[in-house]
Structure formats: structure tokens, C-alpha cells
Scaffold this motif. Structure first.
Motif, mmCIF file in Angstrom:
data_model
loop_
_atom_site.group_PDB
_atom_site.id
_atom_site.type_symbol
_atom_site.label_atom_id
_atom_site.label_comp_id
_atom_site.label_asym_id
_atom_site.label_seq_id
_atom_site.Cartn_x
_atom_site.Cartn_y
_atom_site.Cartn_z
ATOM 1 N N LYS A 160 22.026 25.135 6.990
ATOM 2 C CA LYS A 160 23.360 25.455 6.467
ATOM 3 C C LYS A 160 23.499 26.944 6.216
ATOM 4 C CE LYS A 160 24.337 21.052 4.169
ATOM 5 N NZ LYS A 160 24.545 20.394 2.878
ATOM 6 N N LEU A 161 22.474 27.535 5.643
ATOM 7 C CA LEU A 161 22.503 28.968 5.371
ATOM 8 C C LEU A 161 22.564 29.760 6.671
ATOM 9 C CD1 LEU A 161 22.430 31.126 3.197
ATOM 10 C CD2 LEU A 161 19.945 31.094 3.356
ATOM 11 N N LEU A 162 21.815 29.301 7.681
ATOM 12 C CA LEU A 162 21.830 29.959 8.984
ATOM 13 C C LEU A 162 23.223 29.881 9.606
ATOM 14 C CD1 LEU A 162 20.291 31.341 11.287
ATOM 15 C CD2 LEU A 162 19.763 29.065 12.163
ATOM 16 N N GLU A 163 23.849 28.720 9.537
ATOM 17 C CA GLU A 163 25.205 28.560 10.070
ATOM 18 C C GLU A 163 26.182 29.467 9.337
ATOM 19 O OE1 GLU A 163 26.152 24.436 9.806
ATOM 20 O OE2 GLU A 163 24.650 23.847 11.295
ATOM 21 N N LYS A 164 26.025 29.560 8.029
ATOM 22 C CA LYS A 164 26.896 30.421 7.232
ATOM 23 C C LYS A 164 26.733 31.885 7.648
ATOM 24 C CE LYS A 164 27.715 31.752 2.413
ATOM 25 N NZ LYS A 164 27.267 31.585 1.031
ATOM 26 N N ASN A 221 22.980 39.419 -6.103
ATOM 27 C CA ASN A 221 24.410 39.176 -5.938
ATOM 28 C C ASN A 221 24.629 37.767 -5.399
ATOM 29 O OD1 ASN A 221 23.810 39.204 -3.229
ATOM 30 N ND2 ASN A 221 24.556 41.263 -2.893
ATOM 31 N N GLU A 222 25.855 37.444 -5.045
ATOM 32 C CA GLU A 222 26.212 36.081 -4.657
ATOM 33 C C GLU A 222 25.481 35.615 -3.403
ATOM 34 O OE1 GLU A 222 30.124 34.157 -2.793
ATOM 35 O OE2 GLU A 222 30.426 35.066 -4.746
ATOM 36 N N ASP A 223 25.394 36.486 -2.383
ATOM 37 C CA ASP A 223 24.773 36.084 -1.123
ATOM 38 C C ASP A 223 23.278 35.879 -1.261
ATOM 39 O OD1 ASP A 223 27.177 36.127 0.164
ATOM 40 O OD2 ASP A 223 26.965 38.203 0.852
ATOM 41 N N SER A 224 22.603 36.782 -1.949
ATOM 42 C CA SER A 224 21.157 36.650 -2.041
ATOM 43 C C SER A 224 20.742 35.540 -2.999
ATOM 44 C CB SER A 224 20.526 37.980 -2.460
ATOM 45 O OG SER A 224 20.969 38.349 -3.745
ATOM 46 N N SER A 225 21.636 35.131 -3.902
ATOM 47 C CA SER A 225 21.282 34.030 -4.799
ATOM 48 C C SER A 225 21.112 32.734 -4.012
ATOM 49 C CB SER A 225 22.333 33.860 -5.899
ATOM 50 O OG SER A 225 23.557 33.426 -5.354
ATOM 51 N N ASP A 226 21.828 32.609 -2.884
ATOM 52 C CA ASP A 226 21.638 31.432 -2.029
ATOM 53 C C ASP A 226 20.197 31.376 -1.528
ATOM 54 O OD1 ASP A 226 24.246 30.728 -2.366
ATOM 55 O OD2 ASP A 226 24.928 31.630 -0.490
ATOM 56 N N GLN A 245 25.614 32.931 10.534
ATOM 57 C CA GLN A 245 26.119 33.080 11.893
ATOM 58 C C GLN A 245 27.635 33.217 11.899
ATOM 59 O OE1 GLN A 245 24.371 29.664 13.847
ATOM 60 N NE2 GLN A 245 22.670 30.884 14.666
ATOM 61 N N ARG A 246 28.320 32.457 11.023
ATOM 62 C CA ARG A 246 29.778 32.599 10.910
ATOM 63 C C ARG A 246 30.145 33.999 10.432
ATOM 64 N NH1 ARG A 246 29.468 27.330 8.790
ATOM 65 N NH2 ARG A 246 29.590 28.139 6.657
ATOM 66 N N LYS A 247 29.397 34.501 9.449
ATOM 67 C CA LYS A 247 29.646 35.856 8.961
ATOM 68 C C LYS A 247 29.410 36.876 10.067
ATOM 69 C CE LYS A 247 28.777 35.430 4.006
ATOM 70 N NZ LYS A 247 27.953 35.923 2.879
ATOM 71 N N LEU A 248 28.352 36.663 10.835
ATOM 72 C CA LEU A 248 28.039 37.570 11.937
ATOM 73 C C LEU A 248 29.149 37.564 12.982
ATOM 74 C CD1 LEU A 248 26.042 39.460 13.384
ATOM 75 C CD2 LEU A 248 25.033 37.426 14.412
ATOM 76 N N ARG A 249 29.618 36.368 13.350
ATOM 77 C CA ARG A 249 30.710 36.261 14.326
ATOM 78 C C ARG A 249 31.971 36.927 13.806
ATOM 79 N NH1 ARG A 249 28.317 31.177 15.437
ATOM 80 N NH2 ARG A 249 29.672 30.110 13.967
ATOM 81 N N ALA A 250 32.257 36.733 12.518
ATOM 82 C CA ALA A 250 33.443 37.368 11.931
ATOM 83 C C ALA A 250 33.305 38.887 11.955
ATOM 84 C CB ALA A 250 33.640 36.876 10.495
#
Length: 162
Positions: free
Chosen positions: A69-73, A45-50, A75-80
């Protein structure tokens, strides 16, 4: 002419078997890697393709930047997600408090009505069908369409003495 052709086509290392083997291995590895990427992209899917696309890098710095960058992304998802969980928990807590308040209010109202019934029951005439509250409760029927109780009409039974 043939010697010149072989040297021009392959350069100085045209006859070097080790170099040819090395080129074949690199080509084979690149083809395998490309096939893996194509298969992974088709089944992801979209997330794992990264994650799959970030596995091919030119340098370690590029890999570090991409993974950062992927880690920051993530982490943002986790915070959300954590924020959403906290919002849902607080909303649930408010609803729980509201339900408990409603239950307490309804219990108080029920106690009031029960006490009123107990007091009023002694004032009801004995020849009325409402003098026996347990019998009236058994005769009551809940009407789903009207969302109310169907209560029997009060009847006074006149007895005449012979």
C-alpha cells in the motif's frame, strides 16, 4: 500455602528462570521499541510517520500488504510529480516560443523604424535640431513614471546673414 501461592501466581513455570529471563527480554525489547516509535513519531512529518508505523507487524503477510500500500501511494505521488513536471516543461516551452516570436516581431519593427529614419533623415532641414539623430538620441531621457521617452522639442535655428 506459600508453595500453592507461588504456583498459582506463576503457574507451573513460576520457578523456571529461563522463562523469566525470556519475559524480561521481551518486555525490555517492547519498551525500547515503544520508546523508539514515540521518538520517531515526535520528530517526523506525516509522510515519514507512515514508514515508522509500518515497522510493527503481526505477520509477514501484513507487512507485505502494508508495504505494498505504501509503495502504491508513493508511486501515485511519483506519477503526480512527473505529470506536474511535464506540465511545467510544456508551459515553459510555450512561453519560450511566445517570447521568441515577440523578439522576432520587435526586431522586424526595429528594422522598419531604422529604415524609415534613415530615409526621412535626408529630408529634414539642416537648420533643425532633428537633422542629427545621434545628438537627439543622446538628449532623450526615459521617464519611469510615464513609461515613455522624453524627446526634445524640434527647433529650427534661423541664421541671419549680416
Amino acid at each position: 500455602l506459600q508453595m500453592l501461592e507461588q504456583q498459582v501466581v506463576g503457574g507451573e513455570q513460576a520457578k523456571n528462570k529461563d522463562l523469566k529471563e525470556k519475559h524480561k527480554r521481551r518486555k525490555k525489547y517492547a519498551d525500547e521499541r515503544r520508546m523508539q516509535l514515540v521518538a520517531a513519531l515526535q520528530s517526523s512529518n506525516e509522510d515519514s510517520s507512515d514508514w515508522v508505523l509500518l515497522n510493527v507487524y503481526d505477520s509477514i503477510q501484513e507487512e507485505v500488504r502494508a508495504k505494498s500500500k505504501l509503495l502504491e501511494k508513493m508511486q501515485r505521488k511519483l506519477r503526480a510529480a512527473e505529470t506536474e513536471i511535464k506540465d511545467l516543461q510544456s508551459e515553459f516551452e510555450l512561453e519560450k516560443i511566445d517570447y521568441l516570436g515577440t523578439i522576432r516581431r520587435l526586431e522586424r519593427d526595429l528594422m522598419l523604424f531604422q529604415q524609415l529614419l534613415d530615409r526621412v533623415q535626408t529630408l529634414i532641414r539642416r537648420d533643425c535640431n532633428y537633422s542629427n539623430l545621434d545628438k537627439i538620441k543622446r538628449e532623450c531621457v526615459w521617464d519611469e513614471e510615464a513609461a515613455c521617452w522624453k524627446i526634445p522639442e524640434p527647433v529650427i535655428q534661423k541664421t541671419s546673414l549680416p
